[in-house]
Design a protein around this motif. Structure first.
Motif, PDB file in Angstrom:
ATOM      1  N   ALA A  73       0.695  -1.242   0.024  1.00 38.35           N
ATOM      2  CA  ALA A  73      -0.065   0.101   0.100  1.00 38.35           C
ATOM      3  C   ALA A  73       0.666   1.277  -0.027  1.00 38.35           C
ATOM      4  CB  ALA A  73      -0.956  -0.013   1.122  1.00 38.35           C
ATOM      5  N   SER A  74       2.106   0.875   0.384  1.00 39.00           N
ATOM      6  CA  SER A  74       2.885   2.073   0.211  1.00 39.00           C
ATOM      7  C   SER A  74       3.663   2.474  -1.189  1.00 39.00           C
ATOM      8  CB  SER A  74       4.123   2.178   1.327  1.00 39.00           C
ATOM      9  OG  SER A  74       5.056   1.114   1.014  1.00 39.00           O
ATOM     10  N   LYS A  75       3.222   1.554  -2.076  1.00 40.82           N
ATOM     11  CA  LYS A  75       4.088   1.552  -3.386  1.00 40.82           C
ATOM     12  C   LYS A  75       2.716   1.513  -4.600  1.00 40.82           C
ATOM     13  CE  LYS A  75       8.531   0.152  -1.603  1.00 40.82           C
ATOM     14  NZ  LYS A  75       9.599  -0.792  -1.804  1.00 40.82           N
ATOM     15  N   ILE A  76       1.900   2.665  -4.641  1.00 42.65           N
ATOM     16  CA  ILE A  76       1.010   2.580  -5.751  1.00 42.65           C
ATOM     17  C   ILE A  76       1.060   3.563  -6.447  1.00 42.65           C
ATOM     18  CG2 ILE A  76      -1.462   2.262  -6.120  1.00 42.65           C
ATOM     19  CD1 ILE A  76      -1.876   1.288  -3.413  1.00 42.65           C
ATOM     20  N   ALA A  77       1.180   3.133  -7.835  1.00 45.60           N
ATOM     21  CA  ALA A  77       1.267   4.399  -8.804  1.00 45.60           C
ATOM     22  C   ALA A  77       0.169   4.420  -9.885  1.00 45.60           C
ATOM     23  CB  ALA A  77       2.526   3.984  -9.607  1.00 45.60           C
ATOM     24  N   ALA A  78      -0.088   5.659 -10.360  1.00 48.26           N
ATOM     25  CA  ALA A  78      -1.184   5.521 -11.586  1.00 48.26           C
ATOM     26  C   ALA A  78      -0.543   6.008 -12.762  1.00 48.26           C
ATOM     27  CB  ALA A  78      -2.234   6.818 -11.215  1.00 48.26           C
ATOM     28  N   VAL A  79      -0.593   5.169 -13.967  1.00 49.84           N
ATOM     29  CA  VAL A  79       0.138   5.396 -15.141  1.00 49.84           C
ATOM     30  C   VAL A  79      -1.034   5.578 -16.268  1.00 49.84           C
ATOM     31  CG1 VAL A  79       1.555   4.571 -16.885  1.00 49.84           C
ATOM     32  CG2 VAL A  79       2.071   4.214 -14.359  1.00 49.84           C
ATOM     33  N   GLY A  80      -1.113   6.562 -16.848  1.00 51.23           N
ATOM     34  CA  GLY A  80      -2.028   6.930 -17.929  1.00 51.23           C
ATOM     35  C   GLY A  80      -1.376   7.641 -19.293  1.00 51.23           C
ATOM     36  N   PHE A  81      -2.323   7.437 -20.292  1.00 54.80           N
ATOM     37  CA  PHE A  81      -1.748   7.760 -21.643  1.00 54.80           C
ATOM     38  C   PHE A  81      -2.830   8.615 -22.151  1.00 54.80           C
ATOM     39  CE2 PHE A  81       0.018   3.850 -20.550  1.00 54.80           C
ATOM     40  CZ  PHE A  81       1.461   3.852 -20.949  1.00 54.80           C
ATOM     41  N   SER A  82      -2.744   9.882 -22.660  1.00 55.95           N
ATOM     42  CA  SER A  82      -3.577  10.744 -23.428  1.00 55.95           C
ATOM     43  C   SER A  82      -4.658  11.085 -22.256  1.00 55.95           C
ATOM     44  CB  SER A  82      -4.103  10.102 -24.697  1.00 55.95           C
ATOM     45  OG  SER A  82      -4.975  10.751 -25.462  1.00 55.95           O
ATOM     46  N   MET A  83      -5.863  10.538 -22.599  1.00 54.10           N
ATOM     47  CA  MET A  83      -6.971  10.760 -21.686  1.00 54.10           C
ATOM     48  C   MET A  83      -6.728  10.108 -20.312  1.00 54.10           C
ATOM     49  SD  MET A  83     -11.204   9.167 -21.787  1.00 54.10           S
ATOM     50  CE  MET A  83     -10.431   7.614 -21.568  1.00 54.10           C
ATOM     51  N   GLY A  84      -6.229   9.204 -20.451  1.00 57.79           N
ATOM     52  CA  GLY A  84      -5.696   8.426 -19.094  1.00 57.79           C
ATOM     53  C   GLY A  84      -4.598   9.315 -18.277  1.00 57.79           C
ATOM     54  N   ALA A  85      -3.727  10.013 -19.060  1.00 64.12           N
ATOM     55  CA  ALA A  85      -2.889  10.737 -18.531  1.00 64.12           C
ATOM     56  C   ALA A  85      -3.196  11.762 -17.722  1.00 64.12           C
ATOM     57  CB  ALA A  85      -1.799  11.333 -19.476  1.00 64.12           C
ATOM     58  N   PHE A  86      -4.329  12.556 -18.289  1.00 65.29           N
ATOM     59  CA  PHE A  86      -5.133  13.716 -17.400  1.00 65.29           C
ATOM     60  C   PHE A  86      -5.730  12.960 -16.159  1.00 65.29           C
ATOM     61  CE2 PHE A  86      -9.435  15.007 -16.238  1.00 65.29           C
ATOM     62  CZ  PHE A  86      -9.020  16.128 -15.959  1.00 65.29           C
ATOM     63  N   ARG A  87      -6.013  11.869 -16.309  1.00 62.04           N
ATOM     64  CA  ARG A  87      -6.823  11.127 -15.065  1.00 62.04           C
ATOM     65  C   ARG A  87      -5.717  10.729 -14.015  1.00 62.04           C
ATOM     66  NH1 ARG A  87      -9.269   6.566 -18.173  1.00 62.04           N
ATOM     67  NH2 ARG A  87      -9.921   5.667 -16.155  1.00 62.04           N
ATOM     68  N   ALA A  88      -4.547  10.208 -14.420  1.00 64.72           N
ATOM     69  CA  ALA A  88      -3.621   9.861 -13.591  1.00 64.72           C
ATOM     70  C   ALA A  88      -2.943  10.865 -12.760  1.00 64.72           C
ATOM     71  CB  ALA A  88      -2.367   9.396 -14.695  1.00 64.72           C
ATOM     72  N   TRP A  89      -2.662  12.253 -13.282  1.00 68.09           N
ATOM     73  CA  TRP A  89      -2.507  13.272 -12.504  1.00 68.09           C
ATOM     74  C   TRP A  89      -3.666  13.760 -11.566  1.00 68.09           C
ATOM     75  CZ3 TRP A  89      -4.709  18.001 -13.096  1.00 68.09           C
ATOM     76  CH2 TRP A  89      -5.022  18.421 -14.408  1.00 68.09           C
ATOM     77  N   GLN A  90      -4.985  13.794 -12.164  1.00 69.15           N
ATOM     78  CA  GLN A  90      -5.941  14.126 -11.216  1.00 69.15           C
ATOM     79  C   GLN A  90      -6.195  13.460 -10.275  1.00 69.15           C
ATOM     80  OE1 GLN A  90     -10.088  15.235 -12.803  1.00 69.15           O
ATOM     81  NE2 GLN A  90     -10.095  13.146 -13.208  1.00 69.15           N
ATOM     82  N   LEU A  91      -5.826  11.715 -10.309  1.00 67.78           N
ATOM     83  CA  LEU A  91      -6.308  10.908  -9.249  1.00 67.78           C
ATOM     84  C   LEU A  91      -5.123  11.295  -8.362  1.00 67.78           C
ATOM     85  CD1 LEU A  91      -7.672   8.547  -8.328  1.00 67.78           C
ATOM     86  CD2 LEU A  91      -6.264   7.279  -9.810  1.00 67.78           C
ATOM     87  N   SER A  92      -4.007  11.334  -8.553  1.00 64.00           N
ATOM     88  CA  SER A  92      -2.853  11.587  -7.607  1.00 64.00           C
ATOM     89  C   SER A  92      -3.159  12.777  -6.898  1.00 64.00           C
ATOM     90  CB  SER A  92      -1.474  11.548  -8.406  1.00 64.00           C
ATOM     91  OG  SER A  92      -1.265  12.729  -8.943  1.00 64.00           O
ATOM     92  N   ALA A  93      -3.959  13.979  -7.180  1.00 62.79           N
ATOM     93  CA  ALA A  93      -3.886  14.951  -6.428  1.00 62.79           C
ATOM     94  C   ALA A  93      -5.275  14.960  -5.615  1.00 62.79           C
ATOM     95  CB  ALA A  93      -4.359  16.145  -7.471  1.00 62.79           C
ATOM     96  N   LEU A  94      -6.134  13.720  -5.945  1.00 56.95           N
ATOM     97  CA  LEU A  94      -7.333  13.572  -5.323  1.00 56.95           C
ATOM     98  C   LEU A  94      -7.466  12.782  -4.186  1.00 56.95           C
ATOM     99  CD1 LEU A  94     -10.042  13.540  -8.039  1.00 56.95           C
ATOM    100  CD2 LEU A  94      -9.765  15.417  -6.472  1.00 56.95           C
ATOM    101  N   THR A  95      -6.238  11.821  -4.092  1.00 62.27           N
ATOM    102  CA  THR A  95      -6.014  10.698  -3.076  1.00 62.27           C
ATOM    103  C   THR A  95      -4.541  10.445  -2.570  1.00 62.27           C
ATOM    104  OG1 THR A  95      -6.625   8.421  -2.673  1.00 62.27           O
ATOM    105  CG2 THR A  95      -6.310   8.953  -4.778  1.00 62.27           C
ATOM    106  N   ASP A  96      -4.466  10.114  -1.257  1.00 64.08           N
ATOM    107  CA  ASP A  96      -3.175   9.632  -0.994  1.00 64.08           C
ATOM    108  C   ASP A  96      -2.848   8.097  -1.168  1.00 64.08           C
ATOM    109  OD1 ASP A  96      -2.346  12.255   0.028  1.00 64.08           O
ATOM    110  OD2 ASP A  96      -3.498  11.874   1.871  1.00 64.08           O
ATOM    111  N   ASP A  97      -3.960   7.509  -1.916  1.00 62.59           N
ATOM    112  CA  ASP A  97      -3.689   6.098  -2.097  1.00 62.59           C
ATOM    113  C   ASP A  97      -2.732   6.085  -3.239  1.00 62.59           C
ATOM    114  OD1 ASP A  97      -5.588   5.526  -0.431  1.00 62.59           O
ATOM    115  OD2 ASP A  97      -7.609   4.947  -1.688  1.00 62.59           O
ATOM    116  N   ILE A  98      -2.572   7.060  -3.800  1.00 65.14           N
ATOM    117  CA  ILE A  98      -1.604   6.984  -4.924  1.00 65.14           C
ATOM    118  C   ILE A  98      -0.370   7.885  -4.813  1.00 65.14           C
ATOM    119  CG2 ILE A  98      -0.994   7.741  -7.700  1.00 65.14           C
ATOM    120  CD1 ILE A  98      -3.048   5.302  -7.131  1.00 65.14           C
ATOM    121  N   GLN A  99       0.940   7.093  -4.727  1.00 66.49           N
ATOM    122  CA  GLN A  99       2.081   7.846  -4.254  1.00 66.49           C
ATOM    123  C   GLN A  99       2.919   8.495  -5.617  1.00 66.49           C
ATOM    124  OE1 GLN A  99       1.661   4.468  -2.746  1.00 66.49           O
ATOM    125  NE2 GLN A  99       0.323   5.740  -1.322  1.00 66.49           N
ATOM    126  N   ALA A 100       2.557   7.817  -6.613  1.00 63.52           N
ATOM    127  CA  ALA A 100       3.362   8.418  -7.792  1.00 63.52           C
ATOM    128  C   ALA A 100       2.532   8.168  -8.878  1.00 63.52           C
ATOM    129  CB  ALA A 100       4.631   7.523  -7.972  1.00 63.52           C
TER     130      ALA A 100
END
Length: 284
Positions: free
Chosen positions: A242-269
């Motif tokens: 749980a201390s090493k969870i990343a979100a990786v996205g491409f194009s539309m998914g890229a927008f969602r990746a940085w949005q998700l990392s801003a919205l929750t502490d579940d994502i560390q990178a």
């Protein structure tokens, strides 16, 4: 009668405003409506009005944890999608051994009434493993979603479509499978309208978004909320570190990746590939 007509002409001439040729030439033929890049012609004035009062301002010496909490509340409210305290009720549907890892197909509950198929790649061993939530692209290609980043099962009819897509856009490699071979636990799901949750067309996607707004909700907000739920599901898996969870996205998914990392502490990178084309279609 001739005298009366001449007199009427003189009166009308006096009453009409005098307009010079210069003034006539300065009258715009048509109002300016759109500027380049499909922006309103007055977009500079709109930009000047922006104050971004909720943005982080280092000179205020505000506690960053308090700022983050307040900012997340603002964004969550803007998403127009309420929190639902429900379990995931995961159900394993199928599994397939692969090269040093196993592909699994699950059904989970993300929102009330929505049982969503997801693909999970589990490395060999007991873990816990670093984990990656993969967020697929848009591409105006709706027939596949999660299969753009994780190879479909061998008997899946979507396999030829997926192979053609990754060959064209990802160098012939499924990103999720590459990560699983390196020892990462990988999760991917279809965004509403893609793959098994569609497929839409470009036009019907616009209609779906408009209908969401008529119902007091947001399609983009729904996608963001589901991403939050996917991150939470990935975090609670016993095999996840749980201390090493990343979100990786491409194009539309890229927008969602940085949005998700801003919205929750579940994502560390987060890694965002080609979130925007900064050269075309956006204001300078």
């Amino acid at each position: 009668m001739r005298y009366f007509a001449s007199l009427l002409f003189v009166v009308i001439s006096i009453l009409l405003p005098t307009t010079s040729n210069a003034a006539i030439n300065n009258i715009p033929k048509e109002p300016a409506i759109l500027a380049e890049a499909m922006l309103p012609a007055f977009y500079h004035e709109l930009k000047a009005e922006q104050r971004f009062t909720a943005a982080w301002q280092s000179q205020t010496q505000q506690d960053i944890r308090l700022w983050r909490q307040n900012a997340r509340t603002i964004v969550r409210n803007a998403l127009l999608w309420p929190e639902h305290a429900i379990g995931f009720a995961p159900e394993l549907i199928a599994s397939e051994p692969r090269n040093g890892y196993r592909a699994e197909r699950w059904l989970i509950t993300l929102t009330p009434g929505n049982r969503v198929p997801v693909l999970l790649l589990r490395p060999a061993g007991e873990g816990p493993f670093g984990a990656v939530l993969l967020l697929h692209d848009h591409g105006a290609h709706f027939s596949i979603g999660k299969e753009k980043v994780i190879r479909p099962f061998a008997d899946d009819s979507k396999l030829p479509d997926a192979l053609a897509w990754v060959e064209r856009h990802y160098g012939g490699s499924f990103i999720g499978d590459e990560l699983a071979m390196q020892g990462y636990l990988v999760l991917a799901a279809d965004t509403l309208g893609w793959g098994e949750r569609g497929p839409l067309t470009y036009d019907t996607q616009q209609a779906l978004a408009a209908n969401f707004l008529q119902l007091g909700r947001s399609l983009a907000g729904f996608a963001a909320y589901e991403d939050l739920r996917l991150a939470a599901f990935l975090k609670q898996l016993p095999a996840t570190d749980a201390s090493k969870i990343a979100a990786v996205g491409f194009s539309m998914g890229a927008f969602r990746a940085w949005q998700l990392s801003a919205l929750t502490d579940d994502i560390q990178a987060a890694a965002a590939m080609q979130a925007f084309d900064v050269n075309h279609g956006f204001p300078p």
